[in-house]
Design an enzyme around this catalytic site. Sequence first.
Site, short mmCIF file in Angstrom:
data_model
loop_
_atom_site.label_atom_id
_atom_site.label_comp_id
_atom_site.label_asym_id
_atom_site.label_seq_id
_atom_site.Cartn_x
_atom_site.Cartn_y
_atom_site.Cartn_z
CE LYS A 1 -15.42 -32.51 11.10
NZ LYS A 1 -14.40 -32.79 12.03
CD1 TRP B 1 -12.15 -28.19 17.29
CD2 TRP B 1 -12.33 -26.69 15.81
NE1 TRP B 1 -11.42 -28.13 15.95
CE2 TRP B 1 -11.47 -27.26 15.20
CE3 TRP B 1 -12.80 -25.23 15.34
CZ2 TRP B 1 -10.99 -27.03 13.83
CZ3 TRP B 1 -12.44 -24.91 14.02
CH2 TRP B 1 -11.66 -25.87 13.44
CG ASP C 1 -18.03 -24.11 13.86
OD1 ASP C 1 -18.32 -24.61 12.80
OD2 ASP C 1 -17.05 -24.39 14.43
N1 KET Z 1 -15.67 -26.54 13.69
C1 KET Z 1 -15.88 -27.42 14.44
C2 KET Z 1 -16.67 -27.13 15.58
C3 KET Z 1 -15.02 -28.56 14.28
O1 KET Z 1 -15.04 -29.47 15.01
C4 KET Z 1 -14.36 -28.81 12.90
C5 KET Z 1 -13.40 -29.83 12.83
C6 KET Z 1 -14.13 -27.70 12.33
C7 KET Z 1 -14.96 -26.43 12.33
C8 KET Z 1 -13.51 -27.63 11.01
O2 KET Z 1 -13.86 -28.18 9.91
P1 KET Z 1 -13.18 -28.20 8.42
O3 KET Z 1 -14.32 -28.17 7.37
O4 KET Z 1 -12.54 -29.59 8.46
O5 KET Z 1 -12.39 -27.09 8.34
N2 KET Z 1 -12.99 -30.60 13.87
C9 KET Z 1 -12.35 -31.71 13.76
C10 KET Z 1 -11.02 -31.86 12.96
C11 KET Z 1 -9.98 -30.49 13.16
O6 KET Z 1 -9.74 -30.25 14.40
O7 KET Z 1 -9.64 -29.80 12.43
C12 KET Z 1 -11.75 -32.21 15.26
O8 KET Z 1 -12.18 -31.42 16.15
O9 KET Z 1 -11.20 -33.27 15.54
#
Ligand code: KET
Length: 398
Positions: free
Chosen positions: A244, A128, A209
Amino acid sequence: MFEHVDAYPGDPILTLNENFQKDPRSRKVNLSIGIYFDADGQIPVMHAVRDAEAALKIGAKPYLPMVGMDAYRDGVQSLVFGADHPARAAGRIATVQTLGGSGALKVGADFIRRYFPNAQVWLSDPSWENHRFIFERAGFTVNTYPYYDAATGGLKFDVMLASIDALPKGSVVLLHACCHNPTGVDLDEAQWQKLIDVLETRELLPFVDMAYQGFGAGLDSDAFAVREIARRGLPAFIANSFSKNFSLYGERVGGLSVVCEDADAAARVLGQLASAVRSNYSSPPLHGAQIVAAVLSSPALRRQWEEELASMCRRIARMRQTIHDGLRDHVQGEALTRYVKQRGMFTYTGLTEPQVAALRDEHGVYVLRSGRMCVAGLNDSNVGIVADAIAAVLKSGV
Ligand code: KET
């Protein structure tokens, strides 16, 4: 005063998503950001969330404690580790409520940087995009270990293992618990065991993660690595997110759990995590945590939530099959089967940057520059458009 401030080139995911919103074309399709959209192309409000929210009494809005709400933190631990995990019973896990999974990564990164200033960080190649930004901003040198095999659309497990086996003691190894972002390629349980052996003998620090628990093989199976690492007594950092699996993106609900050697260490670690929170943003927000805590602590709401999550996964699986079938005449071999083999929200399509640009500019179909497609953005109305667009781009020879 600000002449030396350089322009922000934008984020490869969030800026693309913002550009999608501004695109005036009506047939545009957003497969960029990792968000689950329902069959009508909407971000769902899960029934369990709606019911929990409706039952919340509108009342005073005090500050939460620095570490977050107790019932929420307990919910995080029981979902991530399992209610009866021995590390939990031993009080060896320090858990704080965080601003989503991103906040968990940042609080954890700051803590590690403070107490292990010489450690470097290793990410899967690829990972990511924000992993690198978060750890570099926290002051780390960020490196990569081999992971994805572009030739097979699978995992280079032996090379990965050998590379991690050669890391200096105390290195931070960032791992994806399940539904690897961006590739959709995960380790199986036997591979995890071998990797955990290496982490243990080389005295490495796993930072796992888990942003997609429940989108792979199920809530418990997806947490296999996390639970096994904790069971075997390795120190570990676990970032989890409810963005998600609860469809609560904007509420910023996540958690950071640090697995320690004993309860005494866990109490000191928790204190320093609280201090890190206090000096950053003081305390976490209330509303999303109230919802998640209510769902996870009510057997009826929890059952309802699990059923809804399972049906979201079934819809993704059906869309994987549909896009696979739609591309059958245009894509061959592994480049085709990866649409059904890769797990979670993403498929790493193998489309090149010029092909991605053509998809967006000529067909209004948005995937990431890396070729990552969010299959959770497909539905019966757009999947045909997407398959035709990919076929046209491949045929055009760009
Ligand atoms: N870790 C991973 C692997 C991940 O894909 C995301 C979010 C997050 C952490 C962050 O989660 P949050 O709870 O929103 O802080 N991924 C999607 C959104 C982004 O880039 O923020 C994505 O990969 O599209």
